[in-house]
Structures are given as C-alpha cells and as structure tokens.
Design an enzyme around this catalytic site. Structure first.
Site, PDB file in Angstrom:
ATOM      1  N   LYS A  46       5.822 -20.568  26.370  1.00  0.00           N
ATOM      2  CA  LYS A  46       4.626 -19.759  26.553  1.00  0.00           C
ATOM      3  C   LYS A  46       3.799 -20.386  27.508  1.00  0.00           C
ATOM      4  O   LYS A  46       3.325 -21.649  27.428  1.00  0.00           O
ATOM      5  CB  LYS A  46       3.791 -19.276  25.463  1.00  0.00           C
ATOM      6  CG  LYS A  46       2.875 -18.009  25.859  1.00  0.00           C
ATOM      7  CD  LYS A  46       2.322 -17.456  24.692  1.00  0.00           C
ATOM      8  CE  LYS A  46       1.337 -16.159  24.709  1.00  0.00           C
ATOM      9  NZ  LYS A  46       0.655 -15.884  23.638  1.00  0.00           N
ATOM     10  N   GLU A  49      -0.339  -4.360  10.947  1.00  0.00           N
ATOM     11  CA  GLU A  49      -1.588  -3.762  10.543  1.00  0.00           C
ATOM     12  C   GLU A  49      -1.700  -3.254   9.231  1.00  0.00           C
ATOM     13  O   GLU A  49      -2.335  -3.045   8.266  1.00  0.00           O
ATOM     14  CB  GLU A  49      -2.030  -2.811  11.743  1.00  0.00           C
ATOM     15  CG  GLU A  49      -2.559  -3.765  12.854  1.00  0.00           C
ATOM     16  CD  GLU A  49      -1.514  -4.095  13.700  1.00  0.00           C
ATOM     17  OE1 GLU A  49      -1.975  -4.545  14.962  1.00  0.00           O
ATOM     18  OE2 GLU A  49      -0.485  -3.645  13.488  1.00  0.00           O
ATOM     19  N   ARG A  96      -2.210   1.990  13.692  1.00  0.00           N
ATOM     20  CA  ARG A  96      -0.984   1.827  13.241  1.00  0.00           C
ATOM     21  C   ARG A  96      -1.009   1.667  11.673  1.00  0.00           C
ATOM     22  O   ARG A  96       0.082   1.610  11.124  1.00  0.00           O
ATOM     23  CB  ARG A  96      -0.446   0.572  13.736  1.00  0.00           C
ATOM     24  CG  ARG A  96      -0.175   0.505  15.026  1.00  0.00           C
ATOM     25  CD  ARG A  96      -0.482  -0.837  16.045  1.00  0.00           C
ATOM     26  NE  ARG A  96       0.469  -1.847  15.439  1.00  0.00           N
ATOM     27  CZ  ARG A  96       1.618  -2.218  15.964  1.00  0.00           C
ATOM     28  NH1 ARG A  96       2.006  -1.427  17.042  1.00  0.00           N
ATOM     29  NH2 ARG A  96       2.373  -3.026  15.376  1.00  0.00           N
TER      30      ARG A  96
END
Length: 608
Positions: free
Chosen positions: A270, A354, A382
């Site tokens: 990343k 979540e 969610r």
C-alpha cells in the site's frame, strides 16, 4: 490506447507514469492515495487482458480505482477529482462505461460480480466478470457470503484479492514462497491443464488423478493459505507479486482461459512508489492536499469533532473501567488512536464488519460493560438488523458515536451521513442526541454513557464547530433566541446557518425565535408548537435526506391542530453529489444566505 498491444517493458513504463500522475493529482486535490498507488500494476495488467467497456470489473472498495480512471479517458478530468462538478473518487457508471458498478462501501464486490456473471449466462452473452477485493474488504462477512455462493456456482468468474497485509495472513516461510513461485510458472500451468485432460480421459487415469490430487492438496494446505478458497470451489492462484505487471498479465490470461471460478491472490504494498505513503499507509489512505517533496499536509490540522470525541472518551475510560471502545476499521478516522494506545485491552477493532461490531457490543453490554461504538453514519447503515434484534429488543445500553453525520464533502453519495436520523428513529427505545459544539459533545456523551438507558446515539459532523460554541444543557429542545415573527428550528451543526439566518432577518427588522433540538429521537414537539402558535410561521432546516425530523415535526403540529406558513429545507429525496461541504450546503439551500431567503418568503417578504 489499446493496452493489449503494449510490450512488458512498455507496460512497466506506463505504471511509472500512472504512479507519478496519481501522486501529483492527489497532492493538489486530496483523495485516497495509498490504496490507488498499491494497485497500479494490477490495474494495468487487467486492462491488458480485458476490455473493460465490455468486460465487467467490480471494485471493492473503489478507492483503488485512480489508475483505472486515468486509463479510461479521464486523465484530464483528474484535475477535478472529488471536487464539485468534477469526477468522483469512486467508480461511477454515469462517468464511464468502463465503471461497472458504484463502489464506495466494502465487501459487496463478489456478490455483485456473481450476479453479473449469472445475468451473462442467462442472456447467453460472452464477457468476463472480475471482482477486485482490497484494503480489508475480506474482513467483512458479506465477502464470504459472496465467495461461498460464487465458488459453488461454477460460473466463470475471477476474484482478485489485493492483499496488502490488511486482509489475510501471510504464508509461512521460504518453502511456501518457493512453492508458490513454482506453481505459478507458465510451464507448470500448461502442464497442469494438460495433465487434467489426459488423466480425465480414462477410468484408471481418473483414479490416479484423485490420489495425486489428495497428496498435492495435503502439502499445499500445510504450506499455502489457499485451502479456504479451494474448499469453496475456486481454483486458487497465488500468492503472486502484485507489482510484477508481466507476471500478473500472464496469470490473468490463464485465469480467463479456465472458464471457472478463480481466485487470484496478489500481494501488494500500500502506497507503493511514494516513500511517505509506504512508511505510513494509514495516514495516506485518505489524505488532504500535501507537499509531494515532504509528504506534509498543506493545511494545518484544526480541532474537530472526531478528535474531541476520542479525547473525551479517554478521559471517561480513565475513571470507568467498564467503558470500551469499538470500531470497524476506522480507528484513526473516528479519533480512537489515543484510546487504542492508552487502553489496548478495552479497544476492539473488528475490521470492516459493522454488523458484527453491533452484535459484539450487545454481548458486552449484556454482561455489564459499557461499549461505545464509534462509526461513520453511512457505515452504520450496514448494521440495521443488529440494531433492532441484538440491541433494542433487549433494551441494551450500547452507545453509538455516529461520526460524519450530515454532509461529508468530497466522498460524495456513498458517504454522506444523511439517512441515520430516519432509520435510527425507527428503532424502539433509541435515543438520538445531536451536539452542535464541542462543549455539547462532552455533556451529551456523558449523558449518554451515565444517565440514559437502552441504545443511545450521539451524532456529530465531520470537521470542527462553527460560531455556536455554547452548551444549551440537557433539555431536549433549547430556546436560543426569542422572537415573534417566525420560528426557526434545526439541530446539530445546521444551527450555525440558522443563527446566520436569524442575524440577517434581524437586520431587516424581523425577529426570529430560534429553537434547537438537542434530542431528535424521541422528538420534543411541544416547545416548537408553542412557538409556532405565537409566530404563525416555521422554517425547519436539517442535513438529512427527505426531511426526517421535519416530517415528524409537521405530523406533531398537525396532531395539535396547529396551522401555519411552513417551509422545510433538507438535502432532498435523492442523493447528494460530491464537493466541498459549504458548496453542497449552498446547493441544497442549507447555508445561512439561502435559509434567510427562504425565511423571508415564509414571512411574505419575497426577494426584496
């Protein structure tokens, strides 16, 4: 440009150009830098093998897509990345045929992709479907639901796992790395395909293949992290260096030829190619404008609600061992870095999950702890089922710190926190508090943790406070200004625009009575009803879709038989585009000047 005609060396050079372009653009516009830098070679390889105007590439999540946008005719448009009127920071089909699907939230790509693959089969069409997972998308349960179904489906589908250390564990040791390299060589792949064909031609051959396959599988399960995917029905390829564009291209061609569910495991770094982002990928995940030479942010950081929340929760946890902090892969974004460092045993980052976070918090609350789940408004969507079934049904005391409430700006439609006032109001026993200042955030957070029972949400915006910096106390509805000509009401950060509106009206000789909802669920209508009976006029403003509180207020007034000249201003019934927050408020009529104009209309003064 037809990328399929590029040589390997030209493809590598293109990757360097793309990486430089992304760094340059994001340094001036802000955006998701580290994720897009890590996916450059992968995107180029995909474009070399597939025609994305016809083949379907579903991102998960879409902040890996900047190289893809540049390669699909939007290079110049990148100058307006995430700005009002410019292109979005996520894939958006309305921008380009090459964008297969909107992708602002995580873990849904495989589910979407298998739907597209089945549609292709049912319609007797011929195109490829790919799902590109990255940045922890595999930590969400929905990803496994999709993988389970897709692997069992036998549909030709390619799932690419962009593993930058946030999704699954590494394979073990040098032997595993060596074996992975050998099994991905073209000559091995050709041999494997031929071996299957030959051995499958006779009964004896099929028996031998079963034995050798079992031996191979036992060795592979010991050394490589692929058994989970193969058990689901995928042909597993990898792990492979995600920055080797030549190798990626060949593997994608092979995966395409298999005509089966394939999972390609790609390892990337990343922030690849930009040292500050490589050293600190979290800080450069979503970043504002910065100096390319140093990596330092151009704008100095100012106090904001997220950081203030984190500091307040640390202070409370210092004195109360029952308080725990929960987050769903948003430790830094929700201001919990300090809490994680000071109270690691009471800090829980569950990944992009979540629903699990809410259910886990319910379990903690049931056993006597005080969980505080810090979550963006748009991500709390969610977990709606868990809010009802796991928390509210038993009246459990879980505190929800709902960050990014209201308009959030450049991330746009997928991230605006404009739906929670409506869906939280449907939860039985829920209390929703709306601080308008840092001082109120402190008093309301303490009120939520120590004095209220059942589920409680404290919702606050992205960024800092405005001109209003007071604390109006624990009353559900506070009178901020008395007046006789019109009633103004709202909640949260919108109170600053209403104060501006009241000042402008006062300059015209119109006295506005301003009431602020500190609690929007349950809604205290009585003070507003009394005010409207006196003024005969009402302007209600809120950063919420369709006017959640406004509609409830209107119903409450009708129940009391109160008629008046009324106007409601909100974000509308549709979705709000991306852009600066103040630009979007002006777009939706939620800035002080627009509210002033609307208030004058309600008072019958028009546009004088």
């Amino acid at each position: 440009m037809d990328l399929s005609q590029l040589s390997d060396s030209e493809a590598a050079a293109l990757c360097s150009l793309l990486r430089a372009r992304i760094i340059d653009v994001v340094s001036r516009t802000g955006g998701h830098l580290a994720s897009s830098l890590g996916a450059v070679e992968l995107i180029v390889a995909i474009h070399r093998v597939f025609d994305l105007n016809r083949d379907r590439l579903v991102f998960d999540v879409g902040h890996q897509c900047y190289a893809h946008k540049i390669l699909t005719g939007r290079n110049q448009a990148m100058e307006g990345l995430r700005s009002f009127g410019g292109i979005a920071g996520y894939p958006k089909p309305s921008e380009s045929q090459a964008d297969a699907f909107i992708a602002g939230h995580a873990s849904n790509a495989v589910s979407v992709a298998i739907g597209m693959a089945r549609a292709r089969t049912l319609q007797h069409k011929d195109y490829s479907v790919l799902a590109l997972l990255g940045d922890g998308a595999l930590s969400g349960g929905l990803a496994y639901e999709g993988l389970s179904d897709a692997g069992d489906s036998k549909e030709p589908l390619i799932v690419i796992l962009n593993d930058n250390g946030m999704s699954i564990t590494k394979s073990v040791g040098g032997v595993a790395d060596h074996l992975a390299r050998q099994r991905l060589k073209p000559q091995y792949l050709r041999f494997k395909r031929g071996y299957r064909k030959v051995m499958g031609a006779t009964t004896v051959g099929r028996g031998i293949y079963k034995v050798t396959h079992k031996v191979k599988t036992a060795v592979k399960e010991t050394l490589l992290p692929c058994s989970l995917f193969e058990d689901m029905g995928f042909t597993y390829l990898g792990p492979v260096d995600g920055h080797d564009v030549k190798r990626l291209t060949r593997l994608l061609r092979y995966a395409k030829d298999l005509k089966a569910p394939v999972l390609l495991h790609v390892r990337t770094v990343k922030g690849k190619g930009y040292p500050p982002a490589e050293r600190n990928p979290d800080a450069f995940h979503g970043v504002g404008r910065f100096c390319v030479e140093t990596g330092e942010l151009v704008a100095s950081s100012k106090p904001n609600f997220s950081a203030t929340f984190g500091q307040l929760l640390c202070g409370m946890a210092e004195k109360d061992p029952r308080i725990c902090a929960v987050t769903a892969a948003m430790q830094g974004g929700t201001g919990l870095d300090g809490f994680a460092a000071r109270f690691p045993e009471r800090f829980f980052d569950v990944g992009i999950a979540e629903g699990h976070a809410v259910a886990m918090a319910a379990g903690m609350a049931k056993q006597g702890m005080t969980p505080v789940f810090a979550v963006y408004s748009s991500f709390l969507q969610r977990a709606y089922d868990q809010l009802i079934h796991d928390v509210a049904l038993q009246g459990l005391h879980v505190v929800f710190a709902v960050d990014r409430a209201g308009l959030v700006g450049e991330d746009g439609e997928t991230h605006h926190g404009v739906f929670d006032p409506a869906f939280l109001d449907t939860i039985p026993g829920m209390t929703v508090l709306c601080p308008s200042s840092f001082a109120e955030l402190e008093s309301m957070l303490r009120h939520a943790v120590y004095e209220l029972t059942g589920p409680v949400a404290v919702r606050y915006p992205r960024g800092g406070e405005g001109a209003y910096q007071a604390d109006s106390g624990k009353v559900k509805t506070a009178l901020l200004r008395p007046g006789k000509d019109i009633t103004l009401t709202g909640y949260g950060i919108t109170i600053n625009a209403l104060l501006d509106c009241a000042d402008r009206l006062a300059a015209d000789g119109l006295e506005a009575e301003l009431l602020k909802f500190n609690t929007i669920t349950p809604l205290d209508v009585a003070p507003v009803a009394r005010s409207v009976q006196k003024t005969g006029r009402l302007l209600m403003a809120e950063e919420a879709a369709g006017g959640s509180v406004g509609k409830r207020l209107a119903a409450g007034l009708l129940e009391r038989g109160i008629t008046a000249r009324v106007a409601y201003v909100n974000t509308g019934d549709g979705f709000v585009t991306h852009g600066g927050v103040e630009q979007l408020r002006t777009l939706r009529g939620l800035d002080g000047a627009s509210l002033y104009k609307k208030a004058r209309e309600v008072c019958g003064h028009g546009d004088s």
